[in-house]
Design a protein around this motif. Sequence first.
Motif, PDB file in Angstrom:
ATOM      1  N   GLY A   1      47.104  38.031  46.818  1.00 37.89           N
ATOM      2  CA  GLY A   1      46.266  37.132  46.047  1.00 37.89           C
ATOM      3  C   GLY A   1      44.808  37.519  45.939  1.00 37.89           C
ATOM      4  O   GLY A   1      44.043  36.864  45.231  1.00 37.89           O
ATOM      5  N   ARG A   2      44.408  38.569  46.633  1.00 40.42           N
ATOM      6  CA  ARG A   2      43.026  39.015  46.510  1.00 40.42           C
ATOM      7  C   ARG A   2      42.978  40.529  46.325  1.00 40.42           C
ATOM      8  O   ARG A   2      43.941  41.242  46.655  1.00 40.42           O
ATOM      9  N   VAL A   3      41.864  40.996  45.790  1.00 41.09           N
ATOM     10  CA  VAL A   3      41.692  42.427  45.533  1.00 41.09           C
ATOM     11  C   VAL A   3      40.786  43.015  46.605  1.00 41.09           C
ATOM     12  O   VAL A   3      39.682  42.514  46.852  1.00 41.09           O
ATOM     13  N   VAL A   4      41.258  44.060  47.253  1.00 37.99           N
ATOM     14  CA  VAL A   4      40.470  44.801  48.241  1.00 37.99           C
ATOM     15  C   VAL A   4      39.896  46.029  47.551  1.00 37.99           C
ATOM     16  O   VAL A   4      40.597  46.738  46.828  1.00 37.99           O
ATOM     17  N   ARG A   5      38.634  46.297  47.786  1.00 39.73           N
ATOM     18  CA  ARG A   5      37.925  47.383  47.101  1.00 39.73           C
ATOM     19  C   ARG A   5      37.287  48.312  48.119  1.00 39.73           C
ATOM     20  O   ARG A   5      36.655  47.870  49.073  1.00 39.73           O
ATOM     21  N   ILE A   6      37.468  49.610  47.925  1.00 42.18           N
ATOM     22  CA  ILE A   6      36.741  50.598  48.717  1.00 42.18           C
ATOM     23  C   ILE A   6      36.011  51.527  47.758  1.00 42.18           C
ATOM     24  O   ILE A   6      36.501  51.812  46.659  1.00 42.18           O
ATOM     25  N   VAL A   7      34.834  51.986  48.148  1.00 42.81           N
ATOM     26  CA  VAL A   7      34.035  52.888  47.321  1.00 42.81           C
ATOM     27  C   VAL A   7      33.483  54.004  48.190  1.00 42.81           C
ATOM     28  O   VAL A   7      33.012  53.760  49.308  1.00 42.81           O
ATOM     29  N   ASN A   8      33.584  55.213  47.677  1.00 41.27           N
ATOM     30  CA  ASN A   8      32.967  56.372  48.330  1.00 41.27           C
ATOM     31  C   ASN A   8      31.527  56.448  47.835  1.00 41.27           C
ATOM     32  O   ASN A   8      31.216  57.136  46.857  1.00 41.27           O
ATOM     33  N   ARG A   9      30.649  55.699  48.484  1.00 41.54           N
ATOM     34  CA  ARG A   9      29.272  55.591  48.018  1.00 41.54           C
ATOM     35  C   ARG A   9      28.537  56.935  47.991  1.00 41.54           C
ATOM     36  O   ARG A   9      27.826  57.225  47.019  1.00 41.54           O
TER      37      ARG A   9
END
Length: 219
Positions: A78-86
């Motif tokens: 029910g939720r979106v998990v986000r990862i970013v290679n900053r």
Amino acid sequence: MGMRFKDRTEAGRRLAAGLPQLRERPDTILLGLARGGIPVAAAAAVDLCQPYGAVLVRKLGMPGREETAFGALAWSNGRVVRIVNRPLAERMFQHGITQESLDAVEVRERGELLRRARTYPGINLNLEGKTAVLVDDGLATGATMRAAVEGVRAAGAATVIAAVPVSSLEAQASIARVCDLVMSLHTPGRFNAVGAFYEHFEQLTDDDAVRLLERAGQP
């Protein structure tokens, strides 16, 4: 080239042979990263006598260089998990990539993730206290696998194992930092693309994925 696989089904069976400790282990579920990891997980689950489902993931590809992931999204009950290679994104800013263009990629991929969440069965699972075995057809950068790890941990998984037929050395090292265990049957020194290690590597459709996931609920 070294090890090669006929197709994703054979890769799943060979993966299961490399994970005998998971056979009939209680509170364990195999989760294929959609779409390519689903047939691998399905085949491995049959041989290990374990249930299987899926984790929805979407790579965030750099504009103009879509194979280079600056992050990834995963669906977690029910939720979106986000990862970013900053650090990578900031380096790209120096080459004319704008934050607005990265935001546009994320909006597009988030929309596709939500569309699949309305369509795919076997994605909203009770993982509380369970061992989640995340299965993909291979790891190139590891971005989507990292997002999947975050997703299943957010859903309550007690132990997270990443299991793939083939992986780059860099991706394996990256995932080892966030998983309890990483299993890769083949980790070559030279890695170009996951598909290079398969004789047959057709793209799966939504219908293919849904059909496999519907089968997961059958004896």
